[in-house]
Motif scaffolding. Structure first.
Motif, mmCIF file in Angstrom:
data_model
loop_
_atom_site.group_PDB
_atom_site.id
_atom_site.type_symbol
_atom_site.label_atom_id
_atom_site.label_comp_id
_atom_site.label_asym_id
_atom_site.label_seq_id
_atom_site.Cartn_x
_atom_site.Cartn_y
_atom_site.Cartn_z
ATOM 1 N N UNK A 1 -2.008 28.861 42.630
ATOM 2 C CA UNK A 1 -2.084 30.034 41.763
ATOM 3 C C UNK A 1 -2.050 31.317 42.593
ATOM 4 N N UNK A 2 -2.629 31.270 43.783
ATOM 5 C CA UNK A 2 -2.636 32.444 44.650
ATOM 6 C C UNK A 2 -1.215 32.814 45.066
ATOM 7 N N UNK A 3 -0.415 31.787 45.398
ATOM 8 C CA UNK A 3 0.961 32.059 45.811
ATOM 9 C C UNK A 3 1.777 32.593 44.635
ATOM 10 N N UNK A 4 1.576 32.028 43.448
ATOM 11 C CA UNK A 4 2.281 32.516 42.266
ATOM 12 C C UNK A 4 1.913 33.976 42.016
ATOM 13 N N UNK A 5 0.631 34.295 42.167
ATOM 14 C CA UNK A 5 0.180 35.674 41.976
ATOM 15 C C UNK A 5 0.842 36.608 42.983
ATOM 16 N N UNK A 6 0.912 36.183 44.232
ATOM 17 C CA UNK A 6 1.527 37.011 45.274
ATOM 18 C C UNK A 6 3.011 37.240 44.975
ATOM 19 N N UNK A 7 3.702 36.215 44.463
ATOM 20 C CA UNK A 7 5.120 36.363 44.119
ATOM 21 C C UNK A 7 5.278 37.379 42.993
ATOM 22 N N UNK A 8 4.452 37.248 41.965
ATOM 23 C CA UNK A 8 4.579 38.115 40.801
ATOM 24 C C UNK A 8 4.250 39.573 41.113
ATOM 25 N N UNK A 9 3.364 39.806 42.047
ATOM 26 C CA UNK A 9 2.982 41.183 42.398
ATOM 27 C C UNK A 9 3.827 41.754 43.526
ATOM 28 N N UNK A 10 4.750 40.944 44.060
ATOM 29 C CA UNK A 10 5.620 41.412 45.121
ATOM 30 C C UNK A 10 5.027 41.321 46.509
ATOM 31 N N UNK A 11 3.860 40.714 46.661
ATOM 32 C CA UNK A 11 3.238 40.578 47.980
ATOM 33 C C UNK A 11 3.857 39.456 48.788
ATOM 34 N N UNK A 12 4.591 38.571 48.101
ATOM 35 C CA UNK A 12 5.248 37.456 48.782
ATOM 36 C C UNK A 12 6.652 37.287 48.214
ATOM 37 N N UNK A 13 7.633 37.103 49.099
ATOM 38 C CA UNK A 13 9.014 36.874 48.658
ATOM 39 C C UNK A 13 9.253 35.375 48.578
ATOM 40 N N UNK A 14 9.584 34.863 47.393
ATOM 41 C CA UNK A 14 9.774 33.415 47.265
ATOM 42 C C UNK A 14 11.070 32.970 47.923
ATOM 43 N N UNK A 15 11.084 31.755 48.381
ATOM 44 C CA UNK A 15 12.314 31.178 48.913
ATOM 45 C C UNK A 15 13.281 30.915 47.758
ATOM 46 N N UNK A 16 14.536 30.698 48.108
ATOM 47 C CA UNK A 16 15.534 30.374 47.081
ATOM 48 C C UNK A 16 15.128 29.104 46.330
ATOM 49 N N UNK A 17 14.652 28.118 47.074
ATOM 50 C CA UNK A 17 14.237 26.853 46.465
ATOM 51 C C UNK A 17 13.065 27.065 45.515
ATOM 52 N N UNK A 18 12.137 27.953 45.875
ATOM 53 C CA UNK A 18 10.993 28.220 45.016
ATOM 54 C C UNK A 18 11.417 28.926 43.733
#
Length: 275
Positions: free
Chosen positions: A45-62
């Motif tokens: 859930x932490x990683x999903x949150x980071x993706x949604x807020x722009x703190x983490x750039x997801x990989x193409x596969x993700x």
């Protein structure tokens, strides 16, 4: 078999730019929590949150994995990839491309084999890609102005000069079609589809002739379209088929609609046309 020009549904430009807000919008639309999505996608859930807020750039596969678990349409999956800085994953092959010869031939055989019952192939904005002789029969008497390609199934059905005056249960059938379009607009966010909806929803509703009571009660198992044809009422149940796990935008947005006779009288009459 009648083949005509067709278009596709364009996506509305998102208000929020970036893959994070887009993924959040899809997750909220599907009413899935960050934790539930993380469990489905083998993430946190932490990683999903980071993706949604722009703190983490997801990989193409993700991006593709999250889109799959959120049941995002194929065209919109490409939009998510572009927003994340990646190339589109799914091609959009024109239907007349030789690469789709086998698909077109298969659809033609399918709807021709359904005769004398009506069947057609439509795209995401209800442009008619192909139709069999059963559909041609129902359109007999429709003005040429409505039969100019590209044909549109919703216009043909709901226009006051189209099939609408001949549909005995027009208000019920019209409500069914508009609700169907509303669900698709919510799914695809298509401006073209929304424009079509606003157009056909604004058509005046002509008075349809009262439905004649059948000689024997018919136990309909789904809402039928009851259409007047040559002095009799034909009743049909609509069934829509799409392709499983499509890998092309064009193919993903095709649908095969078949009209199944809803009572013995309709079956008997249609078969009398080919004997």
């Amino acid at each position: 078999m009648t083949t005509v020009a067709f278009g596709h549904a364009g996506s509305a430009a998102p208000v929020d730019k970036g893959v994070g807000p887009l993924l959040r919008a899809w997750r909220e639309r599907r009413r899935v929590s960050q934790l539930e999505l993380a469990l489905r996608a083998d993430s946190s859930a932490r990683h999903i949150s980071f993706i949604e807020t722009g703190r983490s750039r997801p990989s193409e596969e993700m991006v593709l994995r999250l889109a799959k678990h959120l049941d995002v349409p194929v065209r919109e999956r490409n939009a998510l990839l572009l927003a994340a800085g990646y190339a589109p994953h799914y091609p959009e092959t024109p239907l007349d491309d030789p690469a789709l010869d086998a698909l077109r031939a298969g659809m033609e055989r399918l709807i021709q084999g359904y005769e004398p019952y009506p069947a057609m192939v439509v795209d995401a904005t209800y442009h008619v890609v192909a139709a069999n002789r059963g559909i041609t029969m129902l359109l007999d008497g429709v003005p040429e102005s409505l039969l100019t390609p590209p044909l549109n199934a919703m216009r043909l059905t709901l226009h006051p000069q189209g099939l609408a005056p001949r549909i005995r249960n027009l208000r019920e059938w019209r409500g069914h079609l508009l609700a169907q379009m509303e669900r698709q607009i919510a799914l695809y966010r298509s401006e073209q589809l929304r424009a079509l909806y606003e157009e056909v929803a604004a058509y005046p509703v002509p008075e349809a002739a009262p439905t004649a009571e059948p000689a024997e009660p018919v136990p309909y198992f789904a809402l039928p379209m009851q259409v007047e044809y040559e002095g009799r009422t034909l009743s049909f149940i609509s069934s829509i088929s799409t392709f499983n796990t499509p890998m092309d935008v064009t193919v993903a947005e095709l649908a095969i609609e078949t009209l199944l006779p809803a009572d013995p009288a309709t079956v008997k009459y249609l078969h009398s046309l080919i004997t």
